[in-house]
Write an enzyme that holds these catalytic residues in place. Structure first.
Site, PDB file in Angstrom:
ATOM      1  N   TYR A   1       0.817  -1.218   0.000  1.00  0.00           N
ATOM      2  CA  TYR A   1       0.000   0.000   0.000  1.00  0.00           C
ATOM      3  C   TYR A   1       0.851   1.268   0.000  1.00  0.00           C
ATOM      4  O   TYR A   1       0.361   2.348  -0.318  1.00  0.00           O
ATOM      5  CB  TYR A   1      -0.957   0.024   1.205  1.00  0.00           C
ATOM      6  CG  TYR A   1      -2.096  -0.979   1.127  1.00  0.00           C
ATOM      7  CD1 TYR A   1      -2.200  -1.873   0.079  1.00  0.00           C
ATOM      8  CD2 TYR A   1      -3.074  -1.021   2.107  1.00  0.00           C
ATOM      9  CE1 TYR A   1      -3.223  -2.798   0.013  1.00  0.00           C
ATOM     10  CE2 TYR A   1      -4.119  -1.945   2.045  1.00  0.00           C
ATOM     11  CZ  TYR A   1      -4.173  -2.823   0.995  1.00  0.00           C
ATOM     12  OH  TYR A   1      -5.202  -3.733   0.935  1.00  0.00           O
TER      13      TYR A   1
ATOM     14  N   ASP B   1     -11.313  -8.513   7.311  1.00  0.00           N
ATOM     15  CA  ASP B   1     -12.720  -8.382   6.906  1.00  0.00           C
ATOM     16  C   ASP B   1     -13.404  -9.750   6.881  1.00  0.00           C
ATOM     17  O   ASP B   1     -14.586  -9.868   7.199  1.00  0.00           O
ATOM     18  CB  ASP B   1     -12.844  -7.708   5.534  1.00  0.00           C
ATOM     19  CG  ASP B   1     -12.971  -6.192   5.657  1.00  0.00           C
ATOM     20  OD1 ASP B   1     -12.540  -5.657   6.707  1.00  0.00           O
ATOM     21  OD2 ASP B   1     -13.491  -5.545   4.731  1.00  0.00           O
TER      22      ASP B   1
ATOM     23  N   ASP C   1      -5.585  -6.621   5.632  1.00  0.00           N
ATOM     24  CA  ASP C   1      -6.786  -5.893   5.229  1.00  0.00           C
ATOM     25  C   ASP C   1      -7.880  -6.896   4.848  1.00  0.00           C
ATOM     26  O   ASP C   1      -9.033  -6.823   5.292  1.00  0.00           O
ATOM     27  CB  ASP C   1      -6.406  -5.021   4.019  1.00  0.00           C
ATOM     28  CG  ASP C   1      -7.452  -3.990   3.663  1.00  0.00           C
ATOM     29  OD1 ASP C   1      -8.459  -3.903   4.384  1.00  0.00           O
ATOM     30  OD2 ASP C   1      -7.254  -3.280   2.666  1.00  0.00           O
TER      31      ASP C   1
ATOM     32  N   ASP D   1      -3.406 -17.838   1.241  1.00  0.00           N
ATOM     33  CA  ASP D   1      -4.578 -18.496   0.643  1.00  0.00           C
ATOM     34  C   ASP D   1      -5.121 -19.565   1.587  1.00  0.00           C
ATOM     35  O   ASP D   1      -6.341 -19.690   1.788  1.00  0.00           O
ATOM     36  CB  ASP D   1      -4.240 -19.085  -0.749  1.00  0.00           C
ATOM     37  CG  ASP D   1      -2.869 -19.743  -0.819  1.00  0.00           C
ATOM     38  OD1 ASP D   1      -2.081 -19.607   0.139  1.00  0.00           O
ATOM     39  OD2 ASP D   1      -2.583 -20.403  -1.830  1.00  0.00           O
TER      40      ASP D   1
ATOM     41  N   LYS E   1       3.196 -15.251   1.969  1.00  0.00           N
ATOM     42  CA  LYS E   1       3.067 -15.959   0.681  1.00  0.00           C
ATOM     43  C   LYS E   1       4.492 -16.280   0.255  1.00  0.00           C
ATOM     44  O   LYS E   1       4.952 -15.888  -0.824  1.00  0.00           O
ATOM     45  CB  LYS E   1       2.309 -15.054  -0.310  1.00  0.00           C
ATOM     46  CG  LYS E   1       1.911 -15.720  -1.603  1.00  0.00           C
ATOM     47  CD  LYS E   1       0.813 -16.748  -1.466  1.00  0.00           C
ATOM     48  CE  LYS E   1       0.540 -17.429  -2.792  1.00  0.00           C
ATOM     49  NZ  LYS E   1      -0.275 -18.648  -2.678  1.00  0.00           N
TER      50      LYS E   1
END
Ligand code: NAD
Length: 358
Positions: free
Chosen positions: A141, A252, A248, A224, A192
């Site tokens: 980001y 959620d 992020d 994942d 990852k």
């Protein structure tokens, strides 16, 4: 000596939910003699309308001089078409960056009274208590270079940079280990590392920290798989630590396990314990101004503020217990309502928390 709290209601439902949190804070202020002093400032679209910028420098300075900041939410369709450099969300990114708020703590706790509001089966989520520790000021980001460029063949190409320095991983890693020491002593580091070198380094730094916390069990999971495990068997987790983008998304997902994003508080801390506290959800423009937003995530964010930045654990416990009591009474905002409960307004839910505190 008074203790200064800057309030940043922001946009959409922000002002409605902050008003309820302030009511609750005023009540615990009286009850526990906290000597709180509130200063209200603008952020996001409201600040763009007033100052032409999503976060004025004067607001930033007031935040720096305060003990903590309590925010509502920013953004809305009115500002969606503005230039990306002055969009409401830029105000939020700026305050996080300028105040060095690198550690985002997002607890996902399922109040037993709301087990049926979760999209998962009751037995999978009853008693759920996960803490997601998300790195907030680095990663893709913020990484440079970034942008959209024209290739030699005339085609446009979008690009971003996933970057983490060792010290950035180390400080968020320590935060996760320390949180785990106060909980069930398990840290799952999500990366990852099978594809991204930046997260190979992330994993190495986490492994390097582990010997300093021998009581904590450290595990690693690819993002994942972590997404899958969160909906398959969420109670296997205690503390999850991860980078900005993965955090992020996963937080959620964890939010939905608890029934509603309207229940989830968050804290963003710097290395001195200074923090910005806000609900996980956004400004919910679809329900703004209707008096139906759930104020509990913001009220619980205020409790986190008392616990982490003001060291007022007793007052924080009292607020959390009062929220439980209100849910026991069967009072619900529309987002967490189920058959047999009373559907009440934002204001009525805030009043009920205050009444439960008295
Ligand atoms: P959102 O979280 O605002 O809303 C998603 C859904 O959840 C909506 O249906 C909304 O009505 C509902 N919801 C959210 N909070 C609720 C509450 N307290 N009570 C009841 N229902 C609630 O996400 P979005 O729709 O993707 O974004 C709306 C705006 O918020 C956008 O401008 C976005 O950029 C901004 N946003 C801001 C923040 C922040 O300030 N930290 C975070 C996320 C999104």
């Amino acid at each position: 000596m008074t203790r200064k709290i800057v309030l940043l209601p922001g946009d959409g439902i922000g002002p409605e939910i902050i008003a309820e949190a302030v009511k609750v804070l005023e009540c615990v202020d009286k009850k526990f003699g906290l000597k709180l002093k509130f200063e209200e400032e603008l952020i996001g679209g409201a600040a763009i309308d007033e100052h032409g910028l999503p976060l004025a420098n004067s607001t930033l300075e007031k935040c720096r001089a305060a003990e903590a900041v309590l925010m509502g939410s920013v953004g809305g369709p009115k500002w969606d078409t503005m230039d990306a450099s002055i969009r409401p969300e830029k105000g939020l990114l700026k305050i996080r960056y300028e105040l060095g708020l690198f550690a985002n703590l997002r607890p996902a706790i399922l109040y037993p009274q709301l087990a049926d509001a979760s999209s998962l089966k009751r037995e999978l989520v009853a008693g759920l208590d996960i803490l997601i520790v998300r790195e907030l000021t680095g990663g893709i980001y913020f990484g440079e270079p970034r942008g959209i460029r024209r290739l030699d063949n005339g085609e446009r190409q979008g690009y971003n940079t996933y970057v983490y320095a060792e010290h950035e991983v180390e400080r968020i890693g320590r935060n996760a280990f320390e949180m785990a020491m106060k909980r069930n002593k398990k840290v799952c580091s999500v990366d990852k590392a099978n594809v991204l070198e930046a997260t190979v380094l992330w994993r190495e730094v986490m492994q390097g920290l582990a010997p300093e916390y021998p009581e904590v069990e450290l595990s690693h999971m690819y993002v994942d798989n972590a997404a899958m495990q969160l909906v398959r068997e969420p109670k296997q987790f205690d503390v999850i630590v991860t980078g900005n983008m993965f955090g992020d998304i996963l937080s959620d997902t964890a939010a939905m396990l608890t029934g509603s994003i309207g229940m989830l508080p968050s804290a963003s801390l710097n290395s001195d314990g200074f923090g910005l506290y806000e609900p996980v959800h956004g400004s919910a423009p679809d329900i703004a101004g209707q008096g139906i937003a759930n104020p509990l995530a913001t009220i619980l964010s205020a409790a986190m503020m008392l616990r982490y930045s003001l060291a007022e654990a007793e007052a924080a416990d009292a607020i959390e217990a009062a929220v439980g009591k209100v849910l026991d009474q069967g009072l619900r905002s529309a987002d967490i309502w189920s058959e047999g409960c009373d559907k009440v307004s934002t204001q009525a839910l805030g009043d009920a928390v205050v009444a439960a505190l008295l």
